[in-house]
Design a protein around this motif. Structure first.
Motif, short mmCIF file in Angstrom:
data_model
loop_
_atom_site.label_atom_id
_atom_site.label_comp_id
_atom_site.label_asym_id
_atom_site.label_seq_id
_atom_site.Cartn_x
_atom_site.Cartn_y
_atom_site.Cartn_z
N GLY A 3 0.89 -1.25 -0.13
CA GLY A 3 0.14 -0.08 0.01
C GLY A 3 0.77 1.18 0.23
N PHE A 4 0.07 2.45 -0.09
CA PHE A 4 1.01 3.66 -0.01
C PHE A 4 1.24 4.13 1.63
CE2 PHE A 4 -1.70 4.10 -3.86
CZ PHE A 4 -0.66 4.13 -4.92
N GLU A 5 2.35 4.25 1.61
CA GLU A 5 3.00 4.72 3.05
C GLU A 5 3.21 6.13 3.17
OE1 GLU A 5 6.40 3.46 6.20
OE2 GLU A 5 6.59 2.89 4.13
N ILE A 6 3.82 6.86 2.34
CA ILE A 6 4.00 8.27 2.34
C ILE A 6 3.86 9.04 1.13
CG2 ILE A 6 5.93 10.18 3.24
CD1 ILE A 6 7.13 8.05 4.82
N ILE A 7 3.03 10.05 1.29
CA ILE A 7 2.94 10.80 -0.03
C ILE A 7 3.53 12.15 0.17
CG2 ILE A 7 0.89 12.07 -1.34
CD1 ILE A 7 -0.92 9.75 -0.31
N SER A 8 4.25 12.73 -0.66
CA SER A 8 5.04 13.77 -0.59
C SER A 8 4.21 15.27 -0.82
CB SER A 8 6.27 13.98 -1.33
OG SER A 8 7.13 13.13 -0.96
N ILE A 9 4.04 16.17 -0.32
CA ILE A 9 3.33 17.33 -0.58
C ILE A 9 4.24 18.44 -0.58
CG2 ILE A 9 1.38 18.90 0.32
CD1 ILE A 9 0.29 15.99 -0.20
N PRO A 10 4.39 19.08 -1.81
CA PRO A 10 5.46 20.14 -1.97
C PRO A 10 4.66 21.33 -1.64
CG PRO A 10 4.29 19.70 -4.09
CD PRO A 10 3.61 18.83 -3.01
N VAL A 11 5.61 22.01 -0.68
CA VAL A 11 5.31 23.38 -0.02
C VAL A 11 6.48 24.33 -0.05
CG1 VAL A 11 3.61 22.08 1.70
CG2 VAL A 11 6.07 22.74 2.45
N THR A 12 6.22 25.45 0.28
CA THR A 12 7.31 26.38 0.34
C THR A 12 7.72 26.72 1.73
OG1 THR A 12 5.58 28.24 0.29
CG2 THR A 12 6.80 27.80 -1.70
#
Length: 117
Positions: A3-12
């Motif tokens: 399954g999916f473990e970590i999803i990257s969310i791009p932020v400033t």
């Protein structure tokens, strides 16, 4: 694969994004120094195995580029109401044949969809 473990969310701004996601209902899993002066900030929804990390080190992932990340809600209306009391703006829910969806936009413009049946 499991399954999916970590999803990257791009932020400033990692700290501003962290505060937003905490207000949204996420819990801090870990915050630690990372490469290049950044921090590894990992948050999760209580009871979920999948978490997010707030990243600012991937040039190919500009802040605000996330679309289509869907968060399952058992009671969409209740979740929308609770977020509103914490100052989170949730757009009105749209009804589709596959459920109801309401959008939340983080400080960088990443769009998350809340989904209820």
């Amino acid at each position: 694969m499991k399954g999916f473990e970590i999803i990257s969310i791009p932020v400033t701004n990692q700290q501003a994004a962290k505060e937003f996601y905490l207000k949204m209902g996420f819990k801090l899993i870990v915050e630690a120094p990372y490469e290049g002066g950044a921090n590894w900030i990992q948050l999760g929804i209580p009871g979920s195995e999948t978490s997010i990390t707030l990243v600012n080190w991937f040039p190919q992932m500009p802040a605000g580029s996330v679309r289509g990340l869907v968060i399952k809600c058992d009671d969409l209306d209740k979740d929308i109401e609770e977020m509103a009391t914490r100052g989170i703006v949730v757009k009105p829910a749209d009804k589709t044949p596959w459920g109801r969806f309401a959008s939340v936009v983080d400080p960088d413009g990443n769009v998350l969809s809340l989904h209820g049946r």
